[in-house]
Design a protein around this motif. Sequence first.
Motif, mmCIF file in Angstrom:
data_model
loop_
_atom_site.group_PDB
_atom_site.id
_atom_site.type_symbol
_atom_site.label_atom_id
_atom_site.label_comp_id
_atom_site.label_asym_id
_atom_site.label_seq_id
_atom_site.Cartn_x
_atom_site.Cartn_y
_atom_site.Cartn_z
ATOM 1 N N UNK A 122 46.338 -52.182 -22.385
ATOM 2 C CA UNK A 122 46.240 -50.720 -22.264
ATOM 3 C C UNK A 122 47.543 -50.129 -21.727
ATOM 4 N N UNK A 123 48.042 -49.056 -22.339
ATOM 5 C CA UNK A 123 49.250 -48.408 -21.836
ATOM 6 C C UNK A 123 48.977 -47.449 -20.683
ATOM 7 N N UNK A 124 47.694 -47.240 -20.369
ATOM 8 C CA UNK A 124 47.325 -46.364 -19.259
ATOM 9 C C UNK A 124 46.029 -46.879 -18.657
ATOM 10 N N UNK A 125 45.642 -46.312 -17.548
ATOM 11 C CA UNK A 125 44.370 -46.667 -16.915
ATOM 12 C C UNK A 125 43.672 -45.383 -16.485
ATOM 13 N N UNK A 126 42.349 -45.518 -16.256
ATOM 14 C CA UNK A 126 41.553 -44.330 -15.990
ATOM 15 C C UNK A 126 40.395 -44.655 -15.059
ATOM 16 N N UNK A 127 40.122 -43.725 -14.143
ATOM 17 C CA UNK A 127 38.988 -43.848 -13.223
ATOM 18 C C UNK A 127 38.391 -42.464 -13.022
ATOM 19 N N UNK A 128 37.165 -42.454 -12.492
ATOM 20 C CA UNK A 128 36.478 -41.199 -12.186
ATOM 21 C C UNK A 128 36.197 -41.189 -10.691
ATOM 22 N N UNK A 129 36.706 -40.186 -9.984
ATOM 23 C CA UNK A 129 36.581 -40.114 -8.532
ATOM 24 C C UNK A 129 35.637 -38.996 -8.105
ATOM 25 N N UNK A 165 28.226 -42.554 -16.866
ATOM 26 C CA UNK A 165 26.995 -42.539 -16.065
ATOM 27 C C UNK A 165 26.464 -43.949 -15.794
ATOM 28 N N UNK A 166 26.885 -44.924 -16.578
ATOM 29 C CA UNK A 166 26.389 -46.291 -16.416
ATOM 30 C C UNK A 166 27.365 -47.206 -15.679
ATOM 31 N N UNK A 167 28.515 -46.686 -15.300
ATOM 32 C CA UNK A 167 29.485 -47.496 -14.570
ATOM 33 C C UNK A 167 29.088 -47.619 -13.102
ATOM 34 N N UNK A 168 29.437 -48.733 -12.496
ATOM 35 C CA UNK A 168 29.148 -48.968 -11.085
ATOM 36 C C UNK A 168 29.996 -48.051 -10.216
ATOM 37 N N UNK A 169 29.361 -47.409 -9.257
ATOM 38 C CA UNK A 169 30.095 -46.568 -8.314
ATOM 39 C C UNK A 169 30.512 -47.411 -7.117
ATOM 40 N N UNK A 170 31.756 -47.251 -6.710
ATOM 41 C CA UNK A 170 32.316 -47.982 -5.585
ATOM 42 C C UNK A 170 32.662 -47.010 -4.476
ATOM 43 N N UNK A 171 32.489 -47.448 -3.230
ATOM 44 C CA UNK A 171 32.724 -46.596 -2.060
ATOM 45 C C UNK A 171 33.878 -47.176 -1.248
ATOM 46 N N UNK A 172 34.869 -46.332 -0.968
ATOM 47 C CA UNK A 172 36.019 -46.746 -0.161
ATOM 48 C C UNK A 172 35.590 -46.995 1.281
ATOM 49 N N UNK A 175 34.544 -44.069 -6.459
ATOM 50 C CA UNK A 175 35.239 -44.247 -7.728
ATOM 51 C C UNK A 175 34.368 -45.018 -8.709
ATOM 52 N N UNK A 176 34.519 -44.662 -9.972
ATOM 53 C CA UNK A 176 33.984 -45.440 -11.082
ATOM 54 C C UNK A 176 35.196 -45.838 -11.919
ATOM 55 N N UNK A 177 35.422 -47.133 -12.023
ATOM 56 C CA UNK A 177 36.570 -47.619 -12.778
ATOM 57 C C UNK A 177 36.233 -47.645 -14.259
ATOM 58 N N UNK A 178 37.012 -46.944 -15.043
ATOM 59 C CA UNK A 178 36.746 -46.875 -16.480
ATOM 60 C C UNK A 178 37.492 -48.000 -17.179
ATOM 61 N N UNK A 179 38.823 -48.015 -17.067
ATOM 62 C CA UNK A 179 39.553 -49.155 -17.604
ATOM 63 C C UNK A 179 40.939 -49.280 -16.983
ATOM 64 N N UNK A 180 41.384 -50.519 -16.938
ATOM 65 C CA UNK A 180 42.748 -50.904 -16.593
ATOM 66 C C UNK A 180 43.020 -52.173 -17.393
ATOM 67 N N UNK A 181 44.026 -52.965 -17.001
ATOM 68 C CA UNK A 181 44.366 -54.147 -17.788
ATOM 69 C C UNK A 181 43.323 -55.264 -17.699
ATOM 70 N N UNK A 182 42.387 -55.195 -16.766
ATOM 71 C CA UNK A 182 41.310 -56.189 -16.729
ATOM 72 C C UNK A 182 40.241 -55.872 -17.766
ATOM 73 N N UNK A 183 40.150 -54.617 -18.181
ATOM 74 C CA UNK A 183 39.153 -54.203 -19.166
ATOM 75 C C UNK A 183 39.765 -54.168 -20.566
ATOM 76 N N UNK A 184 40.950 -53.588 -20.673
ATOM 77 C CA UNK A 184 41.696 -53.554 -21.935
ATOM 78 C C UNK A 184 43.068 -54.165 -21.635
ATOM 79 N N UNK A 185 43.246 -55.394 -22.027
ATOM 80 C CA UNK A 185 44.417 -56.173 -21.611
ATOM 81 C C UNK A 185 45.754 -55.462 -21.839
#
Length: 124
Positions: free
Chosen positions: A33-40, A6-13, A21-31
């Motif tokens: 990380x074996x996976x990445x996750x977003x909320x669409x 709920x506190x992540x920045x929402x981005x508009x395509x 989309x709200x980006x949860x994590x990828x390699x910029x957040x967790x260097x």
Amino acid sequence: MFFDISKLTQLKAPASEERFAKLIFDNRVIKEAPLSMAYFTFKPGQIGPRHVHQSEVEVYLCTKGKGMVLIEDEPHVLTPDTLLYIPPRMFHETRNIGDGNFEFYAIFGPMVNFDNIRAWEEVS
């Protein structure tokens, strides 16, 4: 790590492929990380671009609304508490087919980088 979606920045395509989309994590957040996750979020009638991931699995976990994902032109309907596994090298397209927002987690393994989505417009 702990994430409050709920506190992540929402981005508009961009308008031609509008969705959110709200980006949860990828390699910029967790260097390492074996996976990445977003909320669409797709508003009624929104359709994402047809695309393919060459080496990544994508998993959708629907939390709200009704959506359809065409995998190689085969339709799969998602509603809350349903999950869809999309293998690598399978073209897919996501669309909202309901009257309200269609919302889902997208999990990618191995990790994908979200820099292309980071370029989208921030919305409040």
